[in-house]
Design a protein around this motif. Structure first.
Motif, PDB file in Angstrom:
ATOM      1  N   ALA A   1     -42.486 -70.547  54.816  1.00 60.12           N
ATOM      2  CA  ALA A   1     -42.938 -72.290  54.592  1.00 60.12           C
ATOM      3  C   ALA A   1     -44.217 -72.640  54.131  1.00 60.12           C
ATOM      4  O   ALA A   1     -44.558 -73.345  53.530  1.00 60.12           O
ATOM      5  CB  ALA A   1     -42.707 -73.286  55.487  1.00 60.12           C
ATOM      6  N   GLY A   2     -45.801 -71.135  54.099  1.00 59.27           N
ATOM      7  CA  GLY A   2     -46.584 -71.643  54.091  1.00 59.27           C
ATOM      8  C   GLY A   2     -47.372 -73.111  54.548  1.00 59.27           C
ATOM      9  O   GLY A   2     -48.537 -73.775  53.891  1.00 59.27           O
ATOM     10  N   PHE A   3     -46.311 -72.986  55.473  1.00 58.24           N
ATOM     11  CA  PHE A   3     -47.087 -74.065  56.674  1.00 58.24           C
ATOM     12  C   PHE A   3     -47.298 -73.914  57.603  1.00 58.24           C
ATOM     13  O   PHE A   3     -45.857 -72.992  58.559  1.00 58.24           O
ATOM     14  CB  PHE A   3     -46.352 -75.412  56.210  1.00 58.24           C
ATOM     15  N   TRP A   4     -48.739 -74.209  58.257  1.00 60.08           N
ATOM     16  CA  TRP A   4     -48.334 -74.143  59.843  1.00 60.08           C
ATOM     17  C   TRP A   4     -49.158 -75.238  60.663  1.00 60.08           C
ATOM     18  O   TRP A   4     -49.206 -76.403  60.134  1.00 60.08           O
ATOM     19  CB  TRP A   4     -49.664 -73.208  60.869  1.00 60.08           C
ATOM     20  N   PRO A   5     -48.108 -75.375  62.242  1.00 63.91           N
ATOM     21  CA  PRO A   5     -48.625 -76.337  62.392  1.00 63.91           C
ATOM     22  C   PRO A   5     -49.638 -76.585  63.309  1.00 63.91           C
ATOM     23  O   PRO A   5     -50.433 -75.985  63.072  1.00 63.91           O
ATOM     24  CB  PRO A   5     -47.959 -76.589  63.576  1.00 63.91           C
ATOM     25  N   HIS A   6     -49.726 -78.339  63.251  1.00 65.86           N
ATOM     26  CA  HIS A   6     -51.557 -78.213  63.732  1.00 65.86           C
ATOM     27  C   HIS A   6     -52.025 -77.829  65.244  1.00 65.86           C
ATOM     28  O   HIS A   6     -53.199 -77.588  65.512  1.00 65.86           O
ATOM     29  CB  HIS A   6     -52.014 -80.066  63.560  1.00 65.86           C
ATOM     30  N   ALA A   7     -50.679 -77.986  66.509  1.00 60.73           N
ATOM     31  CA  ALA A   7     -50.793 -77.435  67.674  1.00 60.73           C
ATOM     32  C   ALA A   7     -49.525 -76.969  67.699  1.00 60.73           C
ATOM     33  O   ALA A   7     -48.533 -77.370  67.608  1.00 60.73           O
ATOM     34  CB  ALA A   7     -51.290 -78.762  68.737  1.00 60.73           C
ATOM     35  N   VAL A   8     -49.592 -76.237  69.118  1.00 61.32           N
ATOM     36  CA  VAL A   8     -48.316 -75.740  70.019  1.00 61.32           C
ATOM     37  C   VAL A   8     -48.337 -76.378  71.092  1.00 61.32           C
ATOM     38  O   VAL A   8     -49.402 -76.168  71.757  1.00 61.32           O
ATOM     39  CB  VAL A   8     -48.235 -74.547  69.526  1.00 61.32           C
ATOM     40  N   VAL A   9     -47.256 -76.781  72.302  1.00 62.18           N
ATOM     41  CA  VAL A   9     -47.217 -77.243  73.943  1.00 62.18           C
ATOM     42  C   VAL A   9     -46.011 -76.763  74.108  1.00 62.18           C
ATOM     43  O   VAL A   9     -44.400 -76.754  72.785  1.00 62.18           O
ATOM     44  CB  VAL A   9     -47.962 -78.960  73.412  1.00 62.18           C
ATOM     45  N   SER A  10     -46.298 -75.818  75.142  1.00 66.47           N
ATOM     46  CA  SER A  10     -45.024 -75.993  75.763  1.00 66.47           C
ATOM     47  C   SER A  10     -45.563 -76.154  77.376  1.00 66.47           C
ATOM     48  O   SER A  10     -45.971 -76.978  77.613  1.00 66.47           O
ATOM     49  CB  SER A  10     -45.121 -74.264  76.020  1.00 66.47           C
ATOM     50  N   GLY A  11     -44.580 -75.868  78.227  1.00 71.27           N
ATOM     51  CA  GLY A  11     -44.050 -76.280  79.598  1.00 71.27           C
ATOM     52  C   GLY A  11     -44.226 -74.690  80.040  1.00 71.27           C
ATOM     53  O   GLY A  11     -44.802 -73.502  80.242  1.00 71.27           O
ATOM     54  N   HIS A  12     -42.961 -74.659  81.107  1.00 74.69           N
ATOM     55  CA  HIS A  12     -42.364 -73.855  82.032  1.00 74.69           C
ATOM     56  C   HIS A  12     -43.796 -73.003  82.648  1.00 74.69           C
ATOM     57  O   HIS A  12     -43.575 -73.081  84.181  1.00 74.69           O
ATOM     58  CB  HIS A  12     -42.442 -72.625  80.973  1.00 74.69           C
ATOM     59  N   ALA A  13     -44.560 -72.924  81.845  1.00 75.59           N
ATOM     60  CA  ALA A  13     -46.126 -72.196  83.297  1.00 75.59           C
ATOM     61  C   ALA A  13     -46.363 -73.433  84.193  1.00 75.59           C
ATOM     62  O   ALA A  13     -46.370 -74.393  83.235  1.00 75.59           O
ATOM     63  CB  ALA A  13     -46.798 -71.279  82.590  1.00 75.59           C
TER      64      ALA A  13
ATOM     65  N   SER B   1     -56.630 -68.022  66.535  1.00 73.96           N
ATOM     66  CA  SER B   1     -57.068 -67.852  64.707  1.00 73.96           C
ATOM     67  C   SER B   1     -55.690 -67.014  63.935  1.00 73.96           C
ATOM     68  O   SER B   1     -55.305 -65.853  64.843  1.00 73.96           O
ATOM     69  CB  SER B   1     -57.619 -66.673  64.571  1.00 73.96           C
ATOM     70  N   VAL B   2     -55.187 -67.409  63.447  1.00 72.99           N
ATOM     71  CA  VAL B   2     -54.293 -66.816  62.396  1.00 72.99           C
ATOM     72  C   VAL B   2     -53.465 -67.603  61.063  1.00 72.99           C
ATOM     73  O   VAL B   2     -54.084 -68.918  61.157  1.00 72.99           O
ATOM     74  CB  VAL B   2     -52.818 -67.859  63.010  1.00 72.99           C
ATOM     75  N   ALA B   3     -53.738 -66.765  60.053  1.00 74.22           N
ATOM     76  CA  ALA B   3     -53.640 -67.959  58.179  1.00 74.22           C
ATOM     77  C   ALA B   3     -54.860 -68.399  58.293  1.00 74.22           C
ATOM     78  O   ALA B   3     -55.026 -68.911  57.529  1.00 74.22           O
ATOM     79  CB  ALA B   3     -52.543 -68.477  58.488  1.00 74.22           C
ATOM     80  N   GLY B   4     -55.795 -67.873  58.644  1.00 72.77           N
ATOM     81  CA  GLY B   4     -57.350 -68.513  58.488  1.00 72.77           C
ATOM     82  C   GLY B   4     -57.673 -69.466  59.065  1.00 72.77           C
ATOM     83  O   GLY B   4     -58.472 -70.659  58.533  1.00 72.77           O
ATOM     84  N   LEU B   5     -56.489 -70.127  59.866  1.00 76.51           N
ATOM     85  CA  LEU B   5     -56.882 -71.698  60.518  1.00 76.51           C
ATOM     86  C   LEU B   5     -56.970 -71.514  62.112  1.00 76.51           C
ATOM     87  O   LEU B   5     -56.703 -70.692  62.623  1.00 76.51           O
ATOM     88  CB  LEU B   5     -55.374 -72.014  60.444  1.00 76.51           C
ATOM     89  N   GLN B   6     -57.487 -72.348  63.130  1.00 76.16           N
ATOM     90  CA  GLN B   6     -57.672 -72.390  64.453  1.00 76.16           C
ATOM     91  C   GLN B   6     -56.479 -73.446  64.516  1.00 76.16           C
ATOM     92  O   GLN B   6     -56.336 -74.683  64.034  1.00 76.16           O
ATOM     93  CB  GLN B   6     -59.063 -72.656  64.759  1.00 76.16           C
ATOM     94  N   VAL B   7     -55.651 -73.270  65.494  1.00 77.71           N
ATOM     95  CA  VAL B   7     -54.261 -74.114  66.592  1.00 77.71           C
ATOM     96  C   VAL B   7     -54.655 -73.515  67.487  1.00 77.71           C
ATOM     97  O   VAL B   7     -54.782 -72.423  68.378  1.00 77.71           O
ATOM     98  CB  VAL B   7     -52.801 -73.014  66.062  1.00 77.71           C
ATOM     99  N   PRO B   8     -54.756 -75.252  68.311  1.00 75.39           N
ATOM    100  CA  PRO B   8     -54.695 -74.702  69.443  1.00 75.39           C
ATOM    101  C   PRO B   8     -53.293 -74.341  70.211  1.00 75.39           C
ATOM    102  O   PRO B   8     -51.974 -75.233  69.841  1.00 75.39           O
ATOM    103  CB  PRO B   8     -55.094 -75.730  69.952  1.00 75.39           C
ATOM    104  N   TYR B   9     -52.956 -73.959  70.981  1.00 76.16           N
ATOM    105  CA  TYR B   9     -51.588 -73.601  72.364  1.00 76.16           C
ATOM    106  C   TYR B   9     -51.778 -74.265  73.971  1.00 76.16           C
ATOM    107  O   TYR B   9     -53.009 -73.733  74.223  1.00 76.16           O
ATOM    108  CB  TYR B   9     -51.240 -72.106  72.452  1.00 76.16           C
ATOM    109  N   LEU B  10     -51.459 -74.778  73.436  1.00 68.75           N
ATOM    110  CA  LEU B  10     -51.283 -75.919  74.775  1.00 68.75           C
ATOM    111  C   LEU B  10     -49.726 -75.928  75.571  1.00 68.75           C
ATOM    112  O   LEU B  10     -48.918 -76.002  75.381  1.00 68.75           O
ATOM    113  CB  LEU B  10     -52.035 -77.272  74.692  1.00 68.75           C
ATOM    114  N   VAL B  11     -50.457 -75.556  77.934  1.00 65.67           N
ATOM    115  CA  VAL B  11     -49.401 -75.384  78.276  1.00 65.67           C
ATOM    116  C   VAL B  11     -49.613 -76.511  79.637  1.00 65.67           C
ATOM    117  O   VAL B  11     -50.048 -76.751  79.603  1.00 65.67           O
ATOM    118  CB  VAL B  11     -49.540 -74.031  79.132  1.00 65.67           C
ATOM    119  N   ALA B  12     -48.436 -76.633  79.370  1.00 66.39           N
ATOM    120  CA  ALA B  12     -48.789 -78.233  80.190  1.00 66.39           C
ATOM    121  C   ALA B  12     -46.929 -78.713  81.023  1.00 66.39           C
ATOM    122  O   ALA B  12     -46.696 -79.180  80.911  1.00 66.39           O
ATOM    123  CB  ALA B  12     -48.548 -79.623  79.795  1.00 66.39           C
TER     124      ALA B  12
END
Length: 422
Positions: free
Chosen positions: A309-321, A330-341
């Motif tokens: 798509a040529g587009f990355w999300p600003h953040a990724v959120v998950s649960g489970h743990a 750091s991916v595709a020249g960007l910084q993306v936070p990944y959070l587990v809640a």
């Protein structure tokens, strides 16, 4: 609120129609001190579970406001006739605020899930109405251990009876898990309570007024002022998360979710969408908890969708743990936070120790492109997310802080234009 003795739920024999969506009860009430329906041990049922067998993903109920490839639910639809006014109020305020957390249902009793729910309800007590949450996006595992309808009252409707906003959800593994001889098909109660064709009052709600959510699918885009949330369903395994046929190796599944995610991200690119884009999936791509591992194949597939798509999300959120964790990738020249809640009430799990057997000190460099920045494995809590035209701020709040504390225990801010984290 203070607890009260166990009260009997008034069970409706079937779903009943409601002209408009209803969220919380009109009056606050004390928390229960015990379940209406005691939850016995599930150990026997777990022995009848095939822990390597994924379950089929239901076809979307409808396209909603989107397409058959990208089902869309708008916040205006969620609010019914009040939707246009709600959207206008958010736009006038210049920001949207919402909650995120997963793994809320408890099998041991109502105390821990009520702690989190009560703290979230306290966020509606704001002098400035712009800071009041507009919805709660649940990250899955609403009801344990097999998503049974008979436990929805105790694990979902009762603890959130005072939550005065809509609750939208993607399913977690326990919401779709089935055991040998299970009379209910996978996701049966979840579909009835979160993917209903209209805001009906289900039998699971008992005598409470909250109506079912109307998501068009178990994977879908939530469209709100200032933010789009792209929700995926990562199936029923404990680990890893599964969102595709994985090259045809899982014949029960197809690649609809990969097509969905690619289409949703392409739409963001083509429309030059200026708001925040959050990817939500129950199984975390990364986790340092002792009870779960990450999902590298799922991450690889999500990355390929982003690349296509040529587009990355600003953040990724998950649960489970069952804890709180925050990473920077750091991916595709960007910084993306990944959070587990995943500390919404079910039970906490500790973070793995370092190579010396000591608690991990953050920030901890996992790889050259991944940093483990913060965690909390001793307290229940949730995310409070604030998005305006310039940035997204994701705050972590613990229930232990009490209902009057407004200062977050952790936070991360993403500049929507530059993608710089602070």
């Amino acid at each position: 609120m203070p607890s009260h003795p166990r009260r009997k739920a008034i069970r409706a024999p079937r779903a009943t129609a409601a002209a408009q969506p209803v969220f919380g009860q009109p009056q606050l009430s004390p928390d229960p001190s015990s379940f209406v329906k005691p939850h016995p041990s599930d150990s026997g049922l777990y022995r009848r579970t095939n822990n390597k067998l994924v379950q089929p993903v239901p076809e979307p109920r409808s396209a909603g406001s989107g397409t058959t490839v990208e089902p869309v639910l708008t916040l205006a639809e969620v609010y019914g006739d009040a939707g246009p006014a709600k959207v206008a109020a958010i736009e006038k305020a210049g920001q949207v605020v919402f909650h995120c957390v997963g793994d809320t249902g408890s099998v041991k009793g109502p105390e821990t899930q009520s702690l989190v729910a009560d703290k979230m309800v306290s966020d509606f007590n704001e002098v400035n109405r712009a800071n009041v949450p507009s919805f709660f996006f649940h990250l899955g595992d609403v009801v344990y251990s097999f998503g049974e309808g008979k436990y929805y009252y105790d694990q979902f409707y009762e603890p959130y009876r005072d939550y005065p906003g809509p609750i939208i959800a993607i399913p977690g593994n326990h919401d779709g898990l089935v055991y040998g001889g299970d009379s209910a098909p996978t996701l049966d109660a979840f579909l009835r309570n979160f993917c209903a064709p209209a805001p009906v009052r289900t039998a699971e709600a008992g005598g409470l007024l909250r109506t079912a959510m109307i998501a068009p699918s178990v994977y879908f885009t939530l469209e709100s002022p200032f933010v789009r949330i792209l929700g995926l369903y990562s199936n029923v395994l404990e680990d890893p998360g599964i969102i595709s046929s994985e090259g045809g190796t899982r014949p029960q599944l197809d690649d609809r979710q990969l097509n969905y995610l690619t289409a949703a991200l392409k739409r963001c690119k083509q429309e030059k969408y200026a708001g925040a884009v959050i990817l939500a999936v129950h199984h975390p791509p990364f986790t340092g908890g002792v009870n779960h591992s990450g999902s590298p194949r799922m991450l690889e597939e999500m990355d390929k969708c982003c690349e296509a798509a040529g587009f990355w999300p600003h953040a990724v959120v998950s649960g489970h743990a069952h804890n709180y964790q925050r990473y920077t990738r750091s991916v595709a020249g960007l910084q993306v936070p990944y959070l587990v809640a995943g500390d919404g009430g079910h039970g906490l799990a500790r973070i793995r120790t370092d190579v010396y057997g000591q608690p991990v000190r953050t920030p901890y460099p996992v790889t050259s492109t991944l940093s483990f920045d913060s965690y909390d494995d001793t307290k229940y809590g949730y995310l409070r997310v604030i998005v305006n035209a310039q940035k997204i701020r994701i705050e972590y709040h613990t229930a232990a802080d009490g209902t009057t504390m407004k200062t977050p225990d952790d936070q991360i801010t993403v500049d929507l234009k530059t993608r710089v984290l602070s």
